[in-house]
Design a protein around this motif. Structure first.
Motif, PDB file in Angstrom:
ATOM      1  N   UNK A  77       0.833  -1.200   0.000  1.00 41.47           N
ATOM      2  CA  UNK A  77       0.000   0.000   0.000  1.00 41.47           C
ATOM      3  C   UNK A  77       0.867   1.250   0.000  1.00 41.47           C
ATOM      4  N   UNK A  78       0.296   2.314  -0.553  1.00 39.07           N
ATOM      5  CA  UNK A  78       0.903   3.626  -0.487  1.00 39.07           C
ATOM      6  C   UNK A  78      -0.204   4.631  -0.248  1.00 39.07           C
ATOM      7  N   UNK A  97      -3.495  11.551   1.222  1.00 41.69           N
ATOM      8  CA  UNK A  97      -4.290  11.117   2.363  1.00 41.69           C
ATOM      9  C   UNK A  97      -5.134   9.874   2.143  1.00 41.69           C
ATOM     10  N   UNK A  98      -5.185   9.359   0.926  1.00 41.22           N
ATOM     11  CA  UNK A  98      -5.947   8.135   0.629  1.00 41.22           C
ATOM     12  C   UNK A  98      -4.981   6.971   0.427  1.00 41.22           C
ATOM     13  N   UNK A  99      -5.421   5.772   0.789  1.00 37.78           N
ATOM     14  CA  UNK A  99      -4.579   4.586   0.665  1.00 37.78           C
ATOM     15  C   UNK A  99      -4.944   3.827  -0.606  1.00 37.78           C
ATOM     16  N   UNK A 100      -3.914   3.422  -1.351  1.00 39.08           N
ATOM     17  CA  UNK A 100      -4.088   2.684  -2.600  1.00 39.08           C
ATOM     18  C   UNK A 100      -3.191   1.451  -2.593  1.00 39.08           C
ATOM     19  N   UNK A 101      -3.568   0.466  -3.401  1.00 42.19           N
ATOM     20  CA  UNK A 101      -2.749  -0.732  -3.557  1.00 42.19           C
ATOM     21  C   UNK A 101      -1.810  -0.566  -4.740  1.00 42.19           C
ATOM     22  N   UNK A 102      -0.641  -1.181  -4.614  1.00 39.86           N
ATOM     23  CA  UNK A 102       0.356  -1.181  -5.686  1.00 39.86           C
ATOM     24  C   UNK A 102       1.074  -2.518  -5.653  1.00 39.86           C
ATOM     25  N   UNK A 117       4.133   1.400   2.368  1.00 37.16           N
ATOM     26  CA  UNK A 117       3.688   2.507   3.221  1.00 37.16           C
ATOM     27  C   UNK A 117       4.284   3.865   2.846  1.00 37.16           C
ATOM     28  N   UNK A 118       4.657   4.034   1.598  1.00 37.38           N
ATOM     29  CA  UNK A 118       5.177   5.308   1.097  1.00 37.38           C
ATOM     30  C   UNK A 118       4.075   6.358   1.175  1.00 37.38           C
ATOM     31  N   UNK A 119       4.443   7.583   1.529  1.00 40.01           N
ATOM     32  CA  UNK A 119       3.493   8.689   1.581  1.00 40.01           C
ATOM     33  C   UNK A 119       3.817   9.639   0.436  1.00 40.01           C
ATOM     34  N   UNK A 120       2.869   9.760  -0.491  1.00 42.31           N
ATOM     35  CA  UNK A 120       3.044  10.588  -1.684  1.00 42.31           C
ATOM     36  C   UNK A 120       2.012  11.704  -1.646  1.00 42.31           C
ATOM     37  N   UNK A 121       2.454  12.907  -1.951  1.00 41.85           N
ATOM     38  CA  UNK A 121       1.550  14.052  -2.024  1.00 41.85           C
ATOM     39  C   UNK A 121       1.673  14.693  -3.397  1.00 41.85           C
ATOM     40  N   UNK A 122       0.546  15.165  -3.899  1.00 45.72           N
ATOM     41  CA  UNK A 122       0.574  15.828  -5.198  1.00 45.72           C
ATOM     42  C   UNK A 122       1.314  17.151  -5.088  1.00 45.72           C
ATOM     43  N   UNK A 123       1.839  17.583  -6.223  1.00 51.17           N
ATOM     44  CA  UNK A 123       2.502  18.883  -6.260  1.00 51.17           C
ATOM     45  C   UNK A 123       1.467  19.987  -6.142  1.00 51.17           C
TER      46      UNK A 123
END
Length: 110
Positions: free
Chosen positions: A20-21, A25-30, A90-96
């Motif tokens: 998951x990542x 703020x939302x969790x997605x599968x990868x 568990x990576x946390x990614x935020x949009x630019x």
């Protein structure tokens, strides 16, 4: 999901671990070893950031690391190219985001 799981050259991809990542703020599968861009795209995310000046949406463009359109923030590190960066558990990614100081400077230079 629209992920290719049986590729004619790469073979079956269903034996990879699902992780998951978080994105905005939302969790997605990868799948392990896929890029952030691929993981978000398969989850229906097309907008990765907004243009610094106009605020228009930006996403995957070249997908080979040349154009910088897919820049995101990963674990508090800004300007990471989503098309070249492999997903980690568990990576946390935020949009630019559009930053007001950048817009102000761009307007002043015109």
């Amino acid at each position: 999901m629209t992920r290719i799981i049986d590729h004619p050259i790469l073979g079956k991809l269903d034996d990879r671990e699902i992780i998951t990542l978080q994105f905005d703020g939302n969790t997605y599968e990868a799948y392990e070893s896929e890029t952030i861009a691929a993981a978000l795209l398969v989850n229906g995310i097309r907008k990765l950031r907004v243009h610094e000046g106009s605020g228009t949406p930006r996403g995957i463009y070249c997908n080979i690391g040349h154009c910088m359109e897919c820049r995101v923030t990963v674990n508090d590190q800004a300007n990471v190219r989503a098309c070249l960066t492999v997903v980690k558990k568990n990576m946390v990614v935020e949009s630019g985001k559009q930053h007001p100081n950048i817009v102000k400077r761009m307007v002043e230079q015109q």
